[in-house]
Design an enzyme around this catalytic site. Structure first.
Site, short mmCIF file in Angstrom:
data_model
loop_
_atom_site.label_atom_id
_atom_site.label_comp_id
_atom_site.label_asym_id
_atom_site.label_seq_id
_atom_site.Cartn_x
_atom_site.Cartn_y
_atom_site.Cartn_z
N ASP A 243 -8.25 -4.17 -14.79
CA ASP A 243 -8.51 -5.43 -15.47
C ASP A 243 -9.94 -5.90 -15.19
O ASP A 243 -10.66 -6.35 -16.08
CB ASP A 243 -7.51 -6.48 -14.98
CG ASP A 243 -7.53 -7.74 -15.82
OD1 ASP A 243 -8.18 -7.75 -16.87
OD2 ASP A 243 -6.89 -8.72 -15.41
N ASP B 154 -14.70 -0.65 -5.28
CA ASP B 154 -15.86 -1.52 -5.16
C ASP B 154 -17.15 -0.75 -5.38
O ASP B 154 -18.11 -1.26 -5.99
CB ASP B 154 -15.87 -2.26 -3.82
CG ASP B 154 -15.44 -1.41 -2.65
OD1 ASP B 154 -14.45 -0.69 -2.77
OD2 ASP B 154 -16.10 -1.48 -1.60
N LYS C 24 -8.54 1.98 -4.14
CA LYS C 24 -8.86 1.28 -2.89
C LYS C 24 -8.02 1.88 -1.76
O LYS C 24 -7.45 1.17 -0.92
CB LYS C 24 -8.62 -0.23 -3.04
CG LYS C 24 -9.23 -1.08 -1.92
CD LYS C 24 -10.73 -0.98 -1.84
CE LYS C 24 -11.28 -1.86 -0.71
NZ LYS C 24 -12.73 -1.62 -0.49
N TYR D 277 0.53 -7.03 -11.07
CA TYR D 277 0.84 -7.61 -12.37
C TYR D 277 2.33 -7.59 -12.68
O TYR D 277 2.77 -8.13 -13.70
CB TYR D 277 0.07 -6.90 -13.48
CG TYR D 277 -1.33 -7.42 -13.65
CD1 TYR D 277 -1.77 -7.97 -14.84
CD2 TYR D 277 -2.25 -7.35 -12.60
CE1 TYR D 277 -3.05 -8.45 -14.99
CE2 TYR D 277 -3.53 -7.83 -12.74
CZ TYR D 277 -3.93 -8.37 -13.93
OH TYR D 277 -5.20 -8.85 -14.08
#
Length: 492
Positions: free
Chosen positions: A239, A215, A182, A135
């Site tokens: 987000d 995930d 992640k 971002y």
């Protein structure tokens, strides 16, 4: 009030009515807070579509930034970023300008709002890092067919958002903090979040610390959302999962959030501006009203916050005079009737109790350029990213010739992160963007952050540039004896 009684001091807050249904939900929220005698004085300012239309490329005029900077507090309705003109999102502009690094998204099952997850007791907070990661918006076209976005995560950025998550847990008497990441793939960037989570957790032995791959976190939020208390994660991950979590309890139309920094706090409704129903007395003010309750707690007006929240809970539970998006079979009332219903319920208590809240304490960060010098630093090589339509083997042979009399040895070439030279036998589809890895025959020990090694790099890059168009160079360094870079898939 007696004649000599002193009125309670009021806190000045910048109000941004915004676009679409924004002015309607802002008016409803202010009306309810006034009826609850909230100790707030409003200062109205402009941001969003109207600012873009008159040429303010950020969507946030200077006078608005000055108002927020002076008041340190803002309540914001949805803002538009018009298509076809305007620059960066006005929302992102304010987050970056005031370094609003902590996005706090409470997710709680509300009375009277039926979802497939009703009755599960969902009550969690998503704490999202708000200014770093992809971002940051650092993007470049590397070739006409290859775009690059830099994912920047910093140790201070990871540390302060994780500390904010533990601050939320302490303020709301929550039991656990889970770091979602992640790191199994992005071992340096997302791995930094994981490692910082492990480090900070040791300072809070009374709070259960957890880790989950993002995930799997999304999967578990659907399978057993009631298991989570506080989830902290990076910007892009946050987000996505914060919107997912809002969907579990009724959607973005009821979702509030806060954006917190060291100096400024901004509270907002998460939903969009819904221009299709603007001005039709159809908007649901629940999200912005809930954001204002977060604002009240932020300034220490806990009693008023609970009074407003309980009136909202009673209104939702009784199901009378709800807006069309909440009413059964769409038989709803207008924004004004809903607002009046909440006001009429001020002073009543719902069967759903408000949580216990204390003031959220954030760690203030020093005003200096963050830097941590390793004990040892070595330059061990460089990656050169270049553009060519050659096949991998021809490119490899050519670069080996170019580097033959340099201090570097070509050790491999990758394409989209997969090793293509020396050949591995894989079936990689090639694009015109290659990363050539050159390792120094003799690593250079660097004393601090110096320019040592620059002549060697310049010599090689000059030779490469005589035959190829190159985009950028990455130094390969080793800090404290550990490689500070990743290897492409398939590298031996």
């Amino acid at each position: 009030m007696t004649a000599d009684a002193t009125p309670a001091p009021k806190t000045k807050v910048t109000a941004l009515p915004g676009d679409g249904i924004g002015p309607e939900v802002m008016d409803a929220t202010i009306k309810i807070l006034a009826a609850a005698e909230a100790p707030i004085e409003w200062e109205f300012a402009e941001a969003g579509a109207k600012a873009f239309e008159r040429g303010v490329v950020t969507g946030v005029p200077r006078e608005t930034l000055d108002s927020i900077g002076a008041n340190k507090l803002a309540l914001k309705s949805p803002l538009e970023t018009p298509i076809g003109y305007g620059g960066k999102s006005a929302n992102v502009t304010m987050r970056k300008y005031f370094e609003l690094y902590a996005n706090i998204r409470p997710v709680r099952e509300l009375p009277g709002i039926q979802t497939p997850f009703s009755g599960r007791g969902i009550d969690m907070v998503i704490v999202r890092e708000n200014v770093e990661d992809v971002y940051a918006g650092i993007e470049h076209m590397q070739t006409t067919t290859v775009a690059q976005c830099l994912k920047l995560m910093t140790a201070p950025g990871c540390e302060r958002i994780i500390r904010a998550a533990y601050g939320v847990a302490l303020a709301e008497e929550r039991q656990s903090v889970t770091v979602a990441h992640k790191a199994n793939i992005m071992k340096l960037t997302e791995g930094m979040m994981k490692r910082m989570g492990e480090k900070v957790a040791r300072e809070f032995p009374g709070i259960k610390a957890g880790q989950v791959i993002i995930d799997n976190c999304a999967h578990q939020l659907v399978i057993r959302p009631e298991a989570y208390d506080v989830i902290v994660t990076s910007n892009m991950n946050g987000d996505i999962i914060s919107d997912l979590a809002a969907g579990l309890v009724g959607g973005l139309g009821i979702a509030p959030s806060s954006n917190l920094g060291d100096q400024v706090a901004m509270f907002e409704a998460v939903h969009g501006s819904a221009p299709d129903i603007a001005g039709k007395d159809m908007a649901n003010p629940t999200a912005l009203l809930s954001a204002s309750i977060m604002l009240l707690r932020h300034i220490g007006a806990f009693d008023v916050a609970e009074k407003v929240e309980q009136a909202l809970f009673v209104t939702l539970a009784e199901g009378r005079n709800l807006t069309g998006d909440l009413a059964p079979r769409g038989h709803g009332v207008g924004t004004k009737a809903f607002t009046d219903q909440v006001i009429s319920n001020l002073g009543r208590n719902s069967a759903m109790k408000s949580r216990t809240y204390k003031k959220l304490e954030l760690t203030a960060w020093p005003k200096l350029t963050a830097h941590m010098e390793p004990s040892t630093r070595e330059l061990v090589g460089i990656d050169v990213f270049l553009e060519t339509d050659l096949d991998a083997e021809t490119l490899g042979k050519t670069l080996e010739e170019i580097s033959a009399y340099s201090p570097f040895t070509l050790t491999g070439i990758s394409n989209r992160g997969v090793t293509v030279y020396p050949p591995t036998g894989g079936q990689t589809f090639l694009v015109d963007h290659f990363a050539a890895r050159f390792m120094l025959k003799h690593p250079i020990s660097l004393a601090g952050n110096t320019a040592e090694g620059q002549p060697e790099i310049s010599y090689l890059v000059q030779r490469i540039g005589a035959k190829f168009s190159w985009m950028h160079i990455e130094k390969l360094q080793r800090f404290d004896g550990k490689d500070a870079f990743e290897r492409p898939q398939g590298e031996g």
